[in-house]
Design a protein around this motif. Structure first.
Motif, short mmCIF file in Angstrom:
data_model
loop_
_atom_site.label_atom_id
_atom_site.label_comp_id
_atom_site.label_asym_id
_atom_site.label_seq_id
_atom_site.Cartn_x
_atom_site.Cartn_y
_atom_site.Cartn_z
N LEU A 26 0.84 -1.21 0.00
CA LEU A 26 0.00 0.00 0.00
C LEU A 26 0.87 1.26 0.00
O LEU A 26 0.55 2.25 -0.68
N MET A 66 2.14 1.90 -3.42
CA MET A 66 1.08 2.46 -4.26
C MET A 66 0.93 3.95 -4.02
O MET A 66 0.72 4.73 -4.96
N MET A 67 1.02 4.34 -2.76
CA MET A 67 0.83 5.75 -2.41
C MET A 67 1.98 6.62 -2.90
O MET A 67 1.79 7.80 -3.21
N PRO A 69 1.69 6.50 -8.42
CA PRO A 69 0.55 5.81 -9.03
C PRO A 69 0.96 4.80 -10.11
O PRO A 69 0.20 3.88 -10.41
N ARG A 70 2.19 4.94 -10.63
CA ARG A 70 2.62 3.97 -11.65
C ARG A 70 2.86 2.59 -11.04
O ARG A 70 2.96 1.59 -11.75
N ILE A 126 0.73 1.23 -8.93
CA ILE A 126 -0.54 0.72 -8.39
C ILE A 126 -0.95 -0.62 -9.00
O ILE A 126 -1.28 -1.56 -8.27
N THR A 127 -0.89 -0.75 -10.32
CA THR A 127 -1.37 -2.01 -10.91
C THR A 127 -0.49 -3.19 -10.48
O THR A 127 -0.99 -4.24 -10.06
N ALA A 176 -1.22 -4.03 -6.94
CA ALA A 176 -2.54 -4.69 -6.77
C ALA A 176 -2.41 -6.17 -7.09
O ALA A 176 -2.94 -7.03 -6.38
N LEU A 220 -0.63 -7.79 -4.24
CA LEU A 220 -1.54 -7.96 -3.08
C LEU A 220 -2.26 -9.30 -3.19
O LEU A 220 -2.36 -10.05 -2.22
N PRO A 258 -1.86 7.72 3.50
CA PRO A 258 -0.79 8.31 2.69
C PRO A 258 -0.06 9.36 3.51
O PRO A 258 -0.63 9.89 4.46
#
Lengths: 242, 242
Positions: free
Chosen positions: B172, B175-176, B179-180, B182-183, B186, B189, B235
């Motif tokens: 997490l 991700m914060m 944003p690149r 994030i995928t 995920a 995760l 964040p």
């Protein structure tokens, strides 16, 4: 006379087994409704209720295991009766898993209550309602029993997978838009995945009903529609971003 | 003589059942090793191999179902033998689930290969190795059989849960930060969650070995250490952010 007596006893035991599955199924349906409510209302009291209900569902699986083991040992069933007993064992296991996933959905209500609200919750509620309908249908298919109803429910699982695909992408987009959404959306990713898994277990029950009634497997693998394992979602280009 | 012959045949069938479980367990161990390799190397060829191996594992579960159903119908076992047969059915089901989760881990290699590399992959590899060790131990506990070994493996599942907790928070945070990420994060995760679930199924096998040998349940619920359902990760404050 003695033989007839034993046959009657065995029939009563089979009836009790089926009634216990029906009761357990009803509990899982209720659990599903409550879990979705806990998430949509961010309701921690409801989440706690789901957690308590889960151990009651576990106890029902134990009851069905005890009933079926007893019948296997004492009645030494063959053919159709043996198939019905093994089917009940499998269905009880699937229902236990579904209850567990619903509990895990509900659990996340308390984290969500502490985080900013995000839009995709509505999609989760729709997905939950659809899944609940499918659970109801497979349980009816078992109770009647009705093979056509089982096959129809089995096919509808694709709709759940499609909703899950859209939600996966939508949640990632929300995360990319604002890092303050990330934790809530990560929880909702798991909520959506858990509901998708509940749908998979419902289709397992449909397959078991089919096998119990027909003695053969449901032919033709249903195309799996959860494609999210391959999904690549890109953040907007820097110059497009606000 | 005829009776002795039947007893001997039944013993051979039980041996075959146990050998089939051992073989299926070996396949799941290999699947786990390959899945972790696919993720750490972002190796799509290895991912494809895992996908193919999964249907072989499914076929092993079918084989065990056929063997056990046949024994239940023809041998009408009671007491210890009945317990061993029901244990094999359960363990086969757990192994099938583990193989499925490992396949799902591997599947994400192709998405990861298209995304920027992220750091927490190393944590995933460590978590995978630990889980692989526990799988090996529960399979040994079944094969010997050895109740102490089963209990030791069962307890070690907490270590997996703890690693999962740290990874959840770490992912997490990544991700914060950007944003690149994030995928990819995920997907990781879900990879981490799948490995945690594989660990849960390994503990189910340990519980089944215990029940098979002792006839009672493993006492005292192991404290569940996956606390991520309640995790709130914030964040960094805007003025702290780079």
């Amino acid at each position: 006379m003695a033989d007839q007596h034993i046959v009657k006893q065995f029939d009563e035991e089979l009836d009790e087994m089926r009634a216990t599955i029906a009761q357990m199924g009803g509990m899982v349906e209720q659990q599903m409704t409550n879990a979705i409510m806990a998430i949509s209302r961010r309701d921690e009291v409801m989440a706690k209720r789901c957690q308590e209900a889960d151990s009651e569902i576990d106890a029902m699986e134990d009851k069905i295991e005890a009933l079926t083991t007893r019948m296997l040992a004492l009645r030494q069933p063959v053919a159709l009766d043996l198939r019905a007993i093994l089917a009940a064992l499998k269905i009880a296991h699937n229902l236990e898993r579904m209850g567990d996933y619903a509990k895990n959905v509900a659990k996340r209500a308390s984290a969500l209550a502490q985080l900013p609200e995000v839009g995709p919750v509505n999609g989760i509620v729709r997905m939950g309602r659809l899944t609940h309908g499918i659970i109801k249908d497979v349980l009816d298919a078992y109770a009647e029993p009705n093979v056509d109803k089982a096959v129809a429910a089995w096919t509808r699982d694709q709709e759940i997978d499609q909703m899950y695909n859209s939600l996966f992408r939508e949640l990632l987009t929300y995360m990319m838009e604002d890092p303050r959404n990330i934790t809530a959306c990560a929880h909702l990713l798991f909520v959506a995945k858990n509901i998708e898994r509940i749908g998979d277990h419902a289709t397992n029950i449909a397959e078991t009903v089919y096998f119990q009634e027909k003695g053969t497997r449901l032919e033709g693998l249903r195309p799996k529609s959860d494609r999210t394992s391959y999904a690549v979602v890109e953040p907007p280009e820097a110059d497009e971003a606000i």
